[in-house]
Design an enzyme around this catalytic site. Structure first.
Site, PDB file in Angstrom:
ATOM      1  N   GLU A 124       0.846  -1.187   0.000  1.00  8.17           N
ATOM      2  CA  GLU A 124       0.000   0.000   0.000  1.00  8.17           C
ATOM      3  C   GLU A 124       0.885   1.241   0.000  1.00  8.17           C
ATOM      4  O   GLU A 124       1.961   1.260   0.610  1.00  8.17           O
ATOM      5  CB  GLU A 124      -0.914   0.019   1.235  1.00  8.17           C
ATOM      6  CG  GLU A 124      -1.854  -1.167   1.351  1.00  8.17           C
ATOM      7  CD  GLU A 124      -3.024  -1.084   0.395  1.00  8.17           C
ATOM      8  OE1 GLU A 124      -3.169  -0.036  -0.273  1.00  8.17           O
ATOM      9  OE2 GLU A 124      -3.797  -2.058   0.324  1.00  8.17           O
ATOM     10  N   ASP A 149     -17.872  -9.706 -10.068  1.00 11.86           N
ATOM     11  CA  ASP A 149     -17.919  -9.029  -8.770  1.00 11.86           C
ATOM     12  C   ASP A 149     -17.283  -7.643  -8.845  1.00 11.86           C
ATOM     13  O   ASP A 149     -17.703  -6.714  -8.154  1.00 11.86           O
ATOM     14  CB  ASP A 149     -17.211  -9.874  -7.710  1.00 11.86           C
ATOM     15  CG  ASP A 149     -17.566  -9.446  -6.289  1.00 11.86           C
ATOM     16  OD1 ASP A 149     -18.763  -9.204  -6.019  1.00 11.86           O
ATOM     17  OD2 ASP A 149     -16.644  -9.342  -5.452  1.00 11.86           O
TER      18      ASP A 149
END
Length: 210
Positions: A124, A149
């Site tokens: 991240e 999805d």
């Protein structure tokens, strides 16, 4: 006196022959060394080209595998196929990441249910730095399920903001859709939109939007 001169001449000729043979041997050695050197360079270049061809073939195979479902989602819900494919490429490292290869999650979509998700290591971008952390990610039965999805996420948004990705769905170009994804916070990478656009243009993924 004449005999001595002949002997000296023979000695000079003998020394000259030795010198010539030495030079011939050196030339042969240098020739063999140069040939071996250039063969090694040629062989290395040949192997690199072969690996590049194999890499490109694998990438094209990945695109062809995910493109039909991405196009089906675009036709039904107006989520750009090119952007979906580009996201799958970046997020899954061309389908080779553990998350994609073992758990069929192409987009790094996170989950909360322990029965349908796995905790894995991820990167991240936080406070100007890349850090390694852990996250819980959804598990799917197939890449097609993952793409469906992903489209559902674009349409329904997140738990905290149902309208989070509406600008992505309403975009009128893949460039705009990519930028809206970044604005919506899909990824922490500050260059996410530009990377998506670059991938789309490099592999001409915009052709799948037609």
């Amino acid at each position: 006196m004449a005999k001595r001169k002949r002997r000296k001449s023979r000695k000079n000729n003998s020394g000259l022959k030795v010198l010539i043979w030495i030079l011939v041997i050196i030339a042969l050695f240098l020739g063999v060394y140069a040939a071996h050197h250039y063969y090694r360079i040629w062989n290395q270049q040949r192997i690199e080209k072969q690996l590049q061809r194999q890499d490109q073939q694998a990438k094209q195979a990945f695109i062809k595998q995910v493109a039909p479902e991405a196009q089906a989602m675009q036709n039904s819900y107006h989520v750009y196929a090119s952007v979906t494919i580009a996201q799958a490429i970046l997020e899954s490292q061309w389908g080779t990441s553990q998350l994609a290869s073992q758990y069929h999650n192409l987009f790094g979509i996170k989950g909360t249910d322990p029965n349908t998700s796995r905790v894995l290591t991820t990167k991240e971008y936080i406070n100007g730095h890349w850090i390694v952390t852990k996250g819980r990610f959804k598990v799917y039965d197939s890449w097609s399920d993952s793409i469906k999805d992903h489209t559902k996420l674009m349409l329904n948004g997140t738990d905290t903001n149902k309208e989070n990705y509406q600008a992505v769905v309403q975009a009128t170009s893949y460039q705009q859709a990519a930028r809206e994804l970044q604005k919506a916070g899909y990824a922490t990478d500050p260059n996410y939109a530009q990377k998506l656009i670059s991938v789309i243009q490099t592999y001409k993924l915009y052709n799948y939007d037609k």
